[in-house]
Design a protein around this motif. Structure first.
Motif, PDB file in Angstrom:
ATOM      1  N   LYS A  10       1.038  -1.110  -0.171  1.00  0.00           N
ATOM      2  CA  LYS A  10      -0.143  -0.061  -0.084  1.00  0.00           C
ATOM      3  C   LYS A  10       0.854   1.318  -0.068  1.00  0.00           C
ATOM      4  CE  LYS A  10      -3.328  -2.573   2.183  1.00  0.00           C
ATOM      5  NZ  LYS A  10      -4.072  -2.927   0.967  1.00  0.00           N
ATOM      6  N   LYS A  29      -5.835  -1.976  12.254  1.00  0.00           N
ATOM      7  CA  LYS A  29      -6.186  -3.012  11.084  1.00  0.00           C
ATOM      8  C   LYS A  29      -7.607  -3.408  11.116  1.00  0.00           C
ATOM      9  CE  LYS A  29      -4.312  -6.980   8.490  1.00  0.00           C
ATOM     10  NZ  LYS A  29      -3.450  -8.077   8.369  1.00  0.00           N
ATOM     11  N   SER A  30      -8.243  -2.998   9.969  1.00  0.00           N
ATOM     12  CA  SER A  30      -9.626  -3.136   9.912  1.00  0.00           C
ATOM     13  C   SER A  30      -9.900  -4.796   9.549  1.00  0.00           C
ATOM     14  CB  SER A  30     -10.278  -2.372   8.962  1.00  0.00           C
ATOM     15  OG  SER A  30     -10.005  -2.524   7.496  1.00  0.00           O
ATOM     16  N   THR A  32     -11.214  -5.872   6.937  1.00  0.00           N
ATOM     17  CA  THR A  32     -10.884  -6.071   5.433  1.00  0.00           C
ATOM     18  C   THR A  32      -9.289  -5.875   5.128  1.00  0.00           C
ATOM     19  OG1 THR A  32     -11.231  -3.786   5.071  1.00  0.00           O
ATOM     20  CG2 THR A  32     -13.142  -5.214   4.687  1.00  0.00           C
ATOM     21  N   LYS A  34      -7.282  -3.246   5.900  1.00  0.00           N
ATOM     22  CA  LYS A  34      -6.996  -1.961   5.758  1.00  0.00           C
ATOM     23  C   LYS A  34      -6.121  -1.533   6.960  1.00  0.00           C
ATOM     24  CE  LYS A  34      -8.898  -1.935   1.644  1.00  0.00           C
ATOM     25  NZ  LYS A  34      -8.100  -2.244   0.405  1.00  0.00           N
ATOM     26  N   SER A  48     -12.544   3.775   9.254  1.00  0.00           N
ATOM     27  CA  SER A  48     -11.254   3.502   8.197  1.00  0.00           C
ATOM     28  C   SER A  48     -11.693   3.952   7.035  1.00  0.00           C
ATOM     29  CB  SER A  48     -11.121   1.859   7.949  1.00  0.00           C
ATOM     30  OG  SER A  48     -10.234   1.611   7.017  1.00  0.00           O
ATOM     31  N   GLU A  50     -10.313   3.964   3.947  1.00  0.00           N
ATOM     32  CA  GLU A  50     -10.195   3.169   2.724  1.00  0.00           C
ATOM     33  C   GLU A  50     -11.571   2.294   2.547  1.00  0.00           C
ATOM     34  OE1 GLU A  50      -6.452   1.647   1.244  1.00  0.00           O
ATOM     35  OE2 GLU A  50      -5.634   2.169   3.041  1.00  0.00           O
ATOM     36  N   ASP A  51     -12.088   1.672   3.396  1.00  0.00           N
ATOM     37  CA  ASP A  51     -13.003   0.607   3.376  1.00  0.00           C
ATOM     38  C   ASP A  51     -14.283   1.408   4.157  1.00  0.00           C
ATOM     39  OD1 ASP A  51     -12.376   0.373   6.045  1.00  0.00           O
ATOM     40  OD2 ASP A  51     -11.777  -1.787   5.712  1.00  0.00           O
ATOM     41  N   ASP A  52     -14.380   2.399   4.678  1.00  0.00           N
ATOM     42  CA  ASP A  52     -15.389   2.880   5.379  1.00  0.00           C
ATOM     43  C   ASP A  52     -16.024   2.118   6.743  1.00  0.00           C
ATOM     44  OD1 ASP A  52     -16.695   5.362   5.184  1.00  0.00           O
ATOM     45  OD2 ASP A  52     -18.513   4.532   4.712  1.00  0.00           O
ATOM     46  N   TYR A  53     -15.120   1.171   6.996  1.00  0.00           N
ATOM     47  CA  TYR A  53     -15.280   0.280   8.173  1.00  0.00           C
ATOM     48  C   TYR A  53     -15.541   1.069   9.515  1.00  0.00           C
ATOM     49  CZ  TYR A  53     -15.102  -3.619  11.592  1.00  0.00           C
ATOM     50  OH  TYR A  53     -15.447  -4.183  12.662  1.00  0.00           O
TER      51      TYR A  53
END
Length: 286
Positions: A10, A29-30, A32, A34, A48, A50-53
């Motif tokens: 990344k 760290k999510s 998914t 990220k 998060s 990047e993934d909206d978590y």
């Protein structure tokens, strides 16, 4: 001499000799995969980018998000559980309570407070999952009841933020009684013509879902939140049917009418106040 190891992921490329010691918890760290700097995560409402978590957070974080400048007065801060049934499984309930209080610095699975949100008084009751899985015992019911009384006394709205694994088994029937108790108190709030906003976060399950979490004038969910009564296996065994994918997600519940809408955490304060103003027939605040 070239470094024998370089991390390439990344866009990160750090030679071994240039790496600094990273204290535990500095990176998140999510699920998914990220990765985000913990400080940036906090600035992004614990979402998060990047993934909206939506990362699980507790009462302290929700108070900071919803109250103006994070300022509030905590209600019934010293209220804590007893052990009326002298319950013991792998350890004594009173010992479990002592351990989790020392670990979390919480008195129980919910905190209640009054403060201003967009300039107007509101009462917020926010659950903490890290206190015995956010389980609902006598203190949770009592603090919600007192929060309702405080809202009525001060003529202001009530927000309950649910994050719970359900009833607290160590209190048995006393825990189940809180379903009726909280429902009755919310009826009193309704008779006082004051709005109740319910926010269901990940997870909202068991007796919490079966009582106050689904009784809001407006029921809101966070993106991707697990919301339901029993677990998927129990539901499948009971109904004898295969379950649709994601049937206990906030998105599925909204589609089937159990939630009014889903709100991203960064928009939560604005949307909650928007609906409070609409319910109370007040001018919409910017």
């Amino acid at each position: 001499m070239a470094a024998w190891f370089k991390r390439k992921k990344k866009g990160i490329q750090t030679a071994t000799e240039d790496k600094k010691d990273v204290p535990k918890g500095l990176w998140y760290k999510s699920p998914t995969g990220k990765i985000i700097d913990a400080e940036q995560l906090a600035k992004n409402f614990f979402v998060s980018p990047e993934d909206d978590y939506h990362v699980r957070i507790g009462s302290a974080e929700y108070f900071d998000i919803l109250f103006d400048n994070g300022k509030f007065e905590e209600l019934d801060a010293k209220l804590k559980s007893k052990d009326p049934l002298k319950f013991e499984d792998t350890k004594k309930y009173k010992d479990r309570l002592k351990e989790v209080e020392e670990k979390t610095h919480l008195k129980d699975a919910i905190r209640t407070a009054i403060g201003k949100s967009k300039g107007k008084d509101i009462v917020i009751a926010a659950m903490d999952f890290k206190f015995i899985g956010g389980s609902m015992g006598s203190v949770v019911g009592e603090k919600i009841a007192r929060a309702v009384d405080h809202a009525i006394k001060n003529n202001c709205p009530l927000i309950i933020i649910s994050k719970s694994g359900g009833a607290r088994m160590m209190e048995a029937a006393l825990s189940l009684m809180q379903l009726a108790k909280t429902s009755i108190k919310l009826t009193q709030l309704a008779k006082a013509n004051l709005p109740y906003i319910s926010l269901c976060t990940d997870p909202t399950t068991g007796g919490t879902t079966a009582s106050f979490a689904m009784l809001g004038d407006i029921n809101i969910g966070e993106p991707g939140a697990l919301i339901g009564f029993a677990g998927p296996r129990v539901v499948k065994d009971t109904t004898g049917k295969d379950l649709p994918e994601g049937f206990q997600s906030s998105e599925f519940l909204k589609e089937h009418g159990f939630l009014d809408f889903i709100s991203h955490r960064k928009e939560l304060k604005h949307k909650i106040n928007l609906y409070i103003d609409l319910i109370m027939n007040q001018p919409v605040r910017a």
